[in-house]
Structure formats: structure tokens, C-alpha cells
Write a protein that holds these residues in place. Structure first.
Motif, mmCIF file in Angstrom:
data_model
loop_
_atom_site.group_PDB
_atom_site.id
_atom_site.type_symbol
_atom_site.label_atom_id
_atom_site.label_comp_id
_atom_site.label_asym_id
_atom_site.label_seq_id
_atom_site.Cartn_x
_atom_site.Cartn_y
_atom_site.Cartn_z
ATOM 1 N N THR A 103 43.516 25.186 20.102
ATOM 2 C CA THR A 103 44.817 24.878 20.173
ATOM 3 C C THR A 103 45.120 23.425 20.221
ATOM 4 O OG1 THR A 103 45.349 26.900 21.365
ATOM 5 C CG2 THR A 103 46.894 25.242 21.436
ATOM 6 N N ALA A 104 44.362 22.751 20.968
ATOM 7 C CA ALA A 104 44.422 21.324 20.954
ATOM 8 C C ALA A 104 44.168 20.551 19.765
ATOM 9 C CB ALA A 104 43.431 20.589 22.173
ATOM 10 N N ASP A 105 43.295 20.991 19.147
ATOM 11 C CA ASP A 105 42.977 20.488 17.848
ATOM 12 C C ASP A 105 43.904 20.724 16.947
ATOM 13 O OD1 ASP A 105 40.877 18.974 16.292
ATOM 14 O OD2 ASP A 105 40.156 21.042 15.518
ATOM 15 N N GLU A 111 47.104 21.105 17.470
ATOM 16 C CA GLU A 111 48.199 20.071 18.183
ATOM 17 C C GLU A 111 47.847 18.855 17.329
ATOM 18 O OE1 GLU A 111 48.219 20.798 22.127
ATOM 19 O OE2 GLU A 111 49.458 22.573 21.905
ATOM 20 N N ASN A 112 46.494 18.347 17.402
ATOM 21 C CA ASN A 112 46.300 17.125 17.112
ATOM 22 C C ASN A 112 46.541 16.942 15.406
ATOM 23 O OD1 ASN A 112 45.244 14.414 17.641
ATOM 24 N ND2 ASN A 112 43.440 15.297 16.181
ATOM 25 N N LYS A 168 48.783 18.621 13.831
ATOM 26 C CA LYS A 168 50.187 18.408 13.779
ATOM 27 C C LYS A 168 50.694 17.076 13.953
ATOM 28 C CE LYS A 168 54.597 21.007 14.471
ATOM 29 N NZ LYS A 168 55.526 20.024 14.531
ATOM 30 N N ARG A 169 50.146 16.325 14.981
ATOM 31 C CA ARG A 169 50.618 15.085 15.028
ATOM 32 C C ARG A 169 50.311 14.267 13.806
ATOM 33 N NH1 ARG A 169 48.832 16.572 20.435
ATOM 34 N NH2 ARG A 169 46.843 15.704 19.870
ATOM 35 N N ASP A 214 52.770 15.054 11.176
ATOM 36 C CA ASP A 214 54.167 14.640 11.770
ATOM 37 C C ASP A 214 54.310 13.159 11.492
ATOM 38 O OD1 ASP A 214 54.741 17.375 12.029
ATOM 39 O OD2 ASP A 214 54.877 16.996 14.460
ATOM 40 N N ALA A 237 51.672 27.093 14.141
ATOM 41 C CA ALA A 237 52.053 25.973 14.937
ATOM 42 C C ALA A 237 53.097 25.087 14.432
ATOM 43 C CB ALA A 237 50.865 25.217 15.116
#
Length: 310
Positions: A173-175, A177-178, A180-181, A184, A211
Motif C-alpha cells: 500500500t505504501a508503494d 501511495e508513493n 500516486k505521489r 500527482d 488508489a
């Protein structure tokens, strides 16, 4: 992920007809090279570029060594592709062992040379086994690098993606999210680390969509030309090699022609299953050799473009 009617039809067709019969070639392909170290390697690289160019890849990328160790050779290779071919080059650029000013200057140099596409990466430490540590005056992450490059110029930016999770990520999940950063911050696509089971990519694609990631996710395909080298590469990036692959390549160490045939078959089947699942973009890690990537692209229906009047 719920398949569309067209994708269900394609999946059924893949099982009911010869796998590669009359594929329409409705895919985008791109290729990755590394900068040559010797005149002989440069000859091989340019022969590969010339072989693959007629397939009209949407871009070719050139890697960047740990700690910027290939900086000059990467720059020279990218500039030559831009100058001597009709292919759009993409230069890899990392955060490792460089200040923001240095990286921004490199990016401006690429823009001035006509290069409009950069693959923005955090990068690996120059010494194996070490952890990445950002310089106080450097970019601390790929997301920061993407933001910085967008301030330099309106580059097209690709970033890395990890279907099996980056080794430094605490969780899957953290990966995500990274990733997505990075998207974005201004990246338009994620190019995946190599993997060998299509379901690995499909699960990753579903997780990214859940996500809120809508950018293009392109599977990175590595045709296996050397199984011993593959094991080292996979260990460094935590990529799983299925047991059946090891058994398949047993006994082929001194039979390069047979190994090439097996490698092409494995990678082509992987691509065909990805295609049946709706994938229409593929990025090939060529290791500076054209034969396998060309053969697989051909099997997927890609043909050299014929200009009018010929």
C-alpha cells in the motif's frame, strides 16, 4: 478488475485460436537501452537501434548508472538518438549523489538538445547493499524530482512502478501511495519493473486503480537471455522468478540459440496473456540487443511502417 465484453472476447479468442494468429498490432511499444562502455558495445547498440527503429517505437529510453556513473555516456547516447534518428529519446535521470542545481542543469541541457522526455527515478545507491540517503541539497525522492523537472521545463515524465513492491517500501500500500505521489507531481505514466507472471501485473493494476491512479501503467518486459544474470538482477529488485522458469532454462547455458528460442517463447506468451487482459502498451528491456524484442513485437502484430509510394 471487471473485463469489458471486448476483453472477454479477446481472452476467449486467446484460448480458442493459435495464440499469435492475426493480431492487429494495435499496441504501443518502447525500448530501453543502456549507454555503451566500449566501441564494440556502441556498435552493437546502434545496430539494435537501427533494427528496432522501423517498428516505430513511441520512445526509447537510455539508463543512468548508480550515482550518475554513466552521466556523460547517457547524455551522448540520448543526444545521438535525437540527432541521427526519428525516434523520440527518453533520458533516465536520478536523485543520487547530485544537488538540485546539478540535476536541473542536466535537465536544461537535455531540453536544449531537443530531448523532451525524461524517466525520473529516485535511483539506487552507487554501492550495493547501502540504503538511499538524500543529499541535503538534493532531491529526496522521485516525486520531488518530478516536481523539480516540471519547474525546469514542460517535460514528458515517466516514472518507475513496482508490481511486486519496491524493496524499500514498508508495504504494498505504501508503494502504491508513493507511485500516486509521483503521478500527482506531474508524471504521465509508470513503467513497471520486470516481472514474469501476468497476474502479478493485473493485481498491481487493480490496486493502482483502487488508489485513484488513472495514469498509464506500462508493463516492463525482460526477455531472459541469460538466466544466471537474471537471478542476480531479480535479487537486487526483489522480483520473483517462478520455479518453472528455472527448470525451463536448465541445460541451456552452453546452447545460446536454444536459449534465445526459449526466452522469446516465454516472453511472447507473457505479452500475449497481458494483451488478452487489455494491455496495449509494452516496454522492453533490451539489454542492448534487438533480436528478442523485435521477434516478440512481430508476434504481437507490429510491423515496420511502409512509407507511401513504396
Amino acid at each position: 478488475m471487471t473485463l469489458t465484453q471486448a476483453e472477454k472476447y479477446e481472452a476467449a479468442r486467446a484460448h480458442g485460436t493459435p495464440l499469435f494468429a492475426d493480431l492487429p498490432g494495435d499496441i504501443d511499444i518502447s525500448f530501453e537501452f543502456f549507454p555503451p562502455k566500449t566501441p564494440a558495445m556502441e556498435t552493437t547498440l546502434w545496430e539494435s537501434v537501427q533494427t528496432l527503429a522501423p517498428l516505430s517505437p513511441r520512445f526509447v529510453s537510455v539508463t543512468y548508472g548508480a550515482g550518475g556513473s554513466t552521466r556523460e555516456r547517457t547524455h551522448a547516447t540520448v543526444e545521438r538518438i535525437a540527432r541521427e534518428t526519428d525516434i523520440k529519446p527518453a533520458a533516465h535521470l536520478t536523485c543520487v549523489d547530485a544537488s538540485r542545481e546539478e540535476i536541473d542543469a542536466i535537465a536544461r541541457g537535455y531540453w536544449d538538445a531537443g530531448v523532451r522526455h525524461i524517466v525520473a527515478l529516485r535511483g539506487d545507491p552507487p554501492r550495493a547493499g547501502e540504503k538511499f540517503v538524500a543529499r541535503p541539497d538534493g532531491y529526496a525522492s522521485a516525486a520531488e524530482l518530478v516536481e523539480g523537472l516540471k519547474r525546469v521545463a514542460d517535460f514528458e515524465l515517466s516514472v518507475s512502478a513496482y508490481p511486486e513492491r519496491h524493496p524499500d517500501a514498508a508495504t504494498a500500500t505504501a508503494d502504491i501511495e508513493n507511485l500516486k505521489r509521483k503521478i500527482d507531481a506531474g508524471a504521465v505514466r509508470g513503467i513497471s519493473q520486470f516481472f514474469f507472471e501476468p497476474d502479478t501485473f493485473f493485481r498491481f493494476r487493480d490496486a493502482a486503480a483502487a488508489a485513484g491512479i488513472t495514469a498509464e501503467l506500462v508493463p516492463g518486459i525482460l526477455p531472459v537471455s541469460n538466466f544466471a544474470m537474471l537471478k542476480k538482477m531479480a535479487a537486487s529488485c526483489a522480483t520473483h522468478i517462478p520455479d518453472w522458469m528455472g527448470r525451463l532454462f536448465e541445460g541451456l547455458d552452453d546452447k545460446p540459440a536454444a536459449r534465445q528460442l526459449v526466452a522469446a517463447t516465454v516472453a511472447a506468451e507473457q505479452c500475449r496473456r497481458l494483451y488478452a487482459g487489455g494491455v496495449r502498451q509494452f516496454h522492453f528491456y533490451t539489454l542492448n540487443r534487438a533480436e528478442l524484442a523485435y521477434a516478440i513485437s512481430h508476434m504481437l502484430g507490429v510491423r515496420p511502417k511502409v512509407s507511401e509510394g513504396q
